[in-house]
Each structure stands twice: as C-alpha cells, then as structure tokens.
Design an enzyme around this catalytic site. Sequence first.
Site, PDB file in Angstrom:
ATOM      1  N   ARG A  14     -47.112 -84.924  38.236  1.00 30.75           N
ATOM      2  CA  ARG A  14     -47.039 -84.395  36.875  1.00 30.75           C
ATOM      3  C   ARG A  14     -45.702 -84.825  36.266  1.00 30.75           C
ATOM      4  NH1 ARG A  14     -44.994 -79.025  34.925  1.00 30.75           N
ATOM      5  NH2 ARG A  14     -45.737 -78.879  32.796  1.00 30.75           N
TER       6      ARG A  14
ATOM      7  N   HIS B 223     -42.421 -81.699  26.980  1.00 28.52           N
ATOM      8  CA  HIS B 223     -41.549 -80.930  27.866  1.00 28.52           C
ATOM      9  C   HIS B 223     -40.162 -80.881  27.224  1.00 28.52           C
ATOM     10  CE1 HIS B 223     -41.296 -79.460  32.277  1.00 28.52           C
ATOM     11  NE2 HIS B 223     -40.160 -79.097  31.704  1.00 28.52           N
TER      12      HIS B 223
ATOM     13  N   GLU C 290     -44.485 -74.706  28.892  1.00 24.74           N
ATOM     14  CA  GLU C 290     -43.717 -73.470  28.696  1.00 24.74           C
ATOM     15  C   GLU C 290     -43.276 -73.245  27.249  1.00 24.74           C
ATOM     16  OE1 GLU C 290     -40.510 -73.213  31.503  1.00 24.74           O
ATOM     17  OE2 GLU C 290     -41.864 -73.080  33.197  1.00 24.74           O
TER      18      GLU C 290
ATOM     19  N   ASN D 176     -46.877 -71.867  35.401  1.00 23.16           N
ATOM     20  CA  ASN D 176     -45.611 -72.073  36.096  1.00 23.16           C
ATOM     21  C   ASN D 176     -45.106 -70.713  36.548  1.00 23.16           C
ATOM     22  OD1 ASN D 176     -45.863 -74.709  35.326  1.00 23.16           O
ATOM     23  ND2 ASN D 176     -44.034 -74.764  34.032  1.00 23.16           N
TER      24      ASN D 176
HETATM   25  C1  PNW Z   1     -38.860 -74.401  33.876  1.00 21.22           C
HETATM   26  N1  PNW Z   1     -36.146 -68.678  32.183  1.00 21.22           N
HETATM   27  O1  PNW Z   1     -37.816 -73.905  33.078  1.00 21.22           O
HETATM   28  C2  PNW Z   1     -39.111 -75.819  33.359  1.00 21.22           C
HETATM   29  O2  PNW Z   1     -40.450 -76.134  33.103  1.00 21.22           O
HETATM   30  C3  PNW Z   1     -38.453 -76.876  34.165  1.00 21.22           C
HETATM   31  O3  PNW Z   1     -38.182 -77.984  33.350  1.00 21.22           O
HETATM   32  C4  PNW Z   1     -37.209 -76.309  34.825  1.00 21.22           C
HETATM   33  O4  PNW Z   1     -36.423 -77.294  35.445  1.00 21.22           O
HETATM   34  C5  PNW Z   1     -37.692 -75.270  35.817  1.00 21.22           C
HETATM   35  O5  PNW Z   1     -38.519 -74.291  35.195  1.00 21.22           O
HETATM   36  C6  PNW Z   1     -36.566 -74.550  36.550  1.00 21.22           C
HETATM   37  O6  PNW Z   1     -35.762 -73.823  35.660  1.00 21.22           O
HETATM   38  C7  PNW Z   1     -37.447 -72.578  32.918  1.00 21.22           C
HETATM   39  O7  PNW Z   1     -34.968 -68.469  31.817  1.00 21.22           O
HETATM   40  C8  PNW Z   1     -36.161 -72.333  32.452  1.00 21.22           C
HETATM   41  O8  PNW Z   1     -36.910 -67.712  32.323  1.00 21.22           O
HETATM   42  C9  PNW Z   1     -35.734 -71.051  32.199  1.00 21.22           C
HETATM   43  C10 PNW Z   1     -36.598 -69.991  32.425  1.00 21.22           C
HETATM   44  C11 PNW Z   1     -37.887 -70.232  32.911  1.00 21.22           C
HETATM   45  C12 PNW Z   1     -38.299 -71.527  33.158  1.00 21.22           C
END
Ligand code: PNW
Length: 468
Positions: free
Chosen positions: A83, A127, A172, A300
């Site tokens: 992905r 993304h 997301e 996710n």
């Molecule tokens: C996701 N939060 O990001 C993304 O899809 C990825 O690109 C990222 O690297 C991965 O998770 C790890 O962080 C998030 O604050 C970033 O709740 C922040 C949050 C959730 C998901």
Amino acid sequence: VGVLDEPAPLTFPPGFLWGAATAAYQIEGAAAEGGRTPSIWDTFSHTEGKTVAGHTGDVACDHYHRLTDDVRLMAELGLKSYRFSVSWPRVQPGGSGPANAEGLDFYRRLIDELLANGIEPWLTLYHWDLPQELEEAGGWPARDTAARFADYTQLVADALGDRVKYWTTLNEPWCSAFLGYGSGVHAPGRSDGAAAVHAGHHLMLGHGLAVQALRAARPDAQLGVTVNLYPVNPASDSPADVDAARRIDGLANRFFLDPLLRGEYPADLVADLAKVTDFGHVRDGDLATIATPLDVVGVNYYSRHVVAAPVPGEEPEQYWRAPSSWPGSEDVRFVTRGFPVTDMGWEIDAPGLVETLRRVHEEYTDLPLYVTENGSAFVDAVVDGQVDDADRLAYFDAHLRAAHEAISVGVPLRGYFAWSLMDNFEWAWGYTKRFGMIHVDYDSQIRIPKSSARWYAEVIRRNGLAAQ
Ligand code: PNW
C-alpha cells in the site's frame, strides 16, 4: 501438557492479503524533482518550529530513486500487497490542469515492478500532501477542493487504472481535518474549529466524487476509504465521563463512519458542534454523494482513547492538544491507564483492534474490511549490523492475534498492512520516530530488515502465527 492442551497455530483464511504500507511524502524525497510542485507538507516542514528539529521530507528514504531496490526488499519479505500513496503535486503539479508525465511514469514503474514480483499494488490517492496552490485557494475548508480532488482522481485512474485493482481515496480524513486545520500540528497548520469541521466534510465529499469517477473509469476495481478509528471509553461510570466519551467518539469515529456508511451526520455530534458551525456548508445531495457505495473499508488502528470530564486546572499534555483537535470538546481530558506505551506515548491495546473491527462490521457494514495500517514506533539500536526490535515484533504479534480473533467472531477481515514497510518521515516528529520493519540509515540510505521483518516474512509464509 498433553497435545490437546497445546495452543494451536493461528491460521488466517486462504488468500488473506498480507501487506505493508507507506505514504509518498514519508518516503519518496525528490521533493523538487520530476516536475513536482510543493505540497502543504513541504511548506509546513520548511516553516520554523513546525517539525521536530526542522526535519523535512526533501530526501526522506530517497525511495523515488530506489524503487527497484525497495521492491526487491518487499519481495524478500514475501509481501502479497504493498500500500503506497500517490503524491498529488507529483502527478498534477499545482493541483489542477494537465498531468505531469514524468510523475506518472514513476508510479507506472513502481506498479510494474510490484506486478513483476507478484505483489498486488494498493493505491492511496490522498495521504495528506495537498498541492500548496490549492491550500492558497482555501484548502480543504473550501468546497472547490473536493472537485479538484475528483479531477485529480480521474487523471490517476486514466493513467494507472489498468494496473491497479485496490484503491483508497483518503487516508485518515480525521488527521487531515482535525490535525491539519484544528490543532494545526499537521500541515497546513491552521487552528480553527469551524475550518476543521468544514475540511472534514469536503474531504468526504471529494471522496464520494472520486469513488464515482473511479467506478465509471474502472468498473472492476475494488474501491474504499481508510479511516483511523479508536475505541473511546469513559474513565469512570460517572455521567460526565460517559458524556465526554460520547463526544470524543462523535468527533473521532462517527463524524466519518456515519456519513460514509450511513449517509448522515450523527444528530448528537451536530448538536455538540453548534457553537463551532451551523453545518451551513452541507448542501442537499452531499451526504448521498459521500455515501456512494464502496467495495471495501480500510481501518487504521493504533490505540484507544480513554477520556474524562474536565477538571479545572488539570490539562494533560497530548500530541493533539495544540490548541485542540477536538472542536467544541476542547475541555475533555485524555487519560492514561499506565499500560505499556510505544515511543509515540500511545498505550498498547490489542483488544481495541478486535472491538474496532467488530464495531465497524456489526454497526455499519457487511463489506470486507482491511486493516490498512497497524504498527508501532520504538527506539531501535543497530548492533553489529542487526536490529533486534522485540518490542515492535510483540506489538505486531499481539495485534495479529486480535485480527485473528475478530475473524473468528465473524468479521470479514480480508487483509492486514503493517505500518510501516520502512522507517520514514513521521510527520511533525520528523525522523525521530521509527515505525519501520526495515531500518533506514538516513545518512547512507542503507536498509536493514529488523527482526520484526524476518518474523513477518515467516507469518506470511505460514499464512498465520505459530502456536505460542
Ligand atoms: C497515521 N493521532 O497517522 C498515518 O496514516 C501514517 O502516515 C503515520 O505515519 C502513522 O499513522 C503513525 O503515526 C496518525 O494523533 C498520526 O491520533 C496521528 C494520529 C493518528 C494517526
């Protein structure tokens, strides 16, 4: 112990899609090459004070120049699917107008290399790297951005549609809307609750329009969206804590699940947000567009939220509170339970994955589900050219057991993508957080598969986990 008491190996259904995930801005680098124009993440990361140590994605993992080597590593892992995301300003500079042939060629070569290695490409259209020009025209809070996204989707479908079966529109949207325009800890770094809510709507509207464009262009494709979901629990049974959990669940989960899968905003959420916006941005027909039928849903999963009613003077410091990712509910406290945490400070809670998948299936949809991301950051040490990441391996193991449990209680889970294939640019945290199964040395660009990668290859080979 007799043979009958021994735990059986956990085998997954035939054809289970074992994968790993990345995103364009986090790995590609080559930010100013091949006709690519800046995205909001280039602007944001080059703005002082926005990312840890001023890190940017200018070079990242230099994947743009190393795609052949990187696909070889994927093949060595035995991945069934990979992905990745397409960088919008690489294939449509500025976010409108004609395609950039050189940008499309990069993805064509990547996809061809995957197919030649028997790896199913899973393409995410968005993304988080909105072309900077579109942000200057209003960004996601502006309705026109949804139309621009549909136009970009058409362009990608025309160029790459013959090679790609699985499509995710948005990754997301909660992060894009509420971290990007609410707390401002993500690009474009705006802090305005109404703008965040409007952005969330226009992201979903763009998703619906994109699904319609893809459906017309590629009737045989599998179309979906990826949402980041969390179980949200109250810290106690007190009515105030229970109400705090209802509010956060509304903003984190139901804000997206209800429009996308039921064609409506939850009434309690609209009421909670009354001081933030009157929802005048929602036009007739929008919710029907947003709920355009899908083929798959991507989830996710990283952790759980446990929340409590406000206590004046007690403000726990959280990644997302700067000033707030929770418009109208800024006063809710996020509490920790003392569970072991990853290097992000996120509590490790594998049962939360079972709950999350069951909820989507039991309350929202019979569609096939995929875990499109799950993983953990830990501090790694390279010792004699090896990285023994027992903590990351244990995280994957626990969550795959949870995924298996979800299947055993009837969830139609069809695949799992580890986040991430390799260490990469972790947004506001820059290169200080490592999520990869493959270690990346950012000076030499040398890749070293960690213990978790070798373990995952064995999981894929067996189509499951060995008896514990
Ligand atoms: C996701 N939060 O990001 C993304 O899809 C990825 O690109 C990222 O690297 C991965 O998770 C790890 O962080 C998030 O604050 C970033 O709740 C922040 C949050 C959730 C998901």
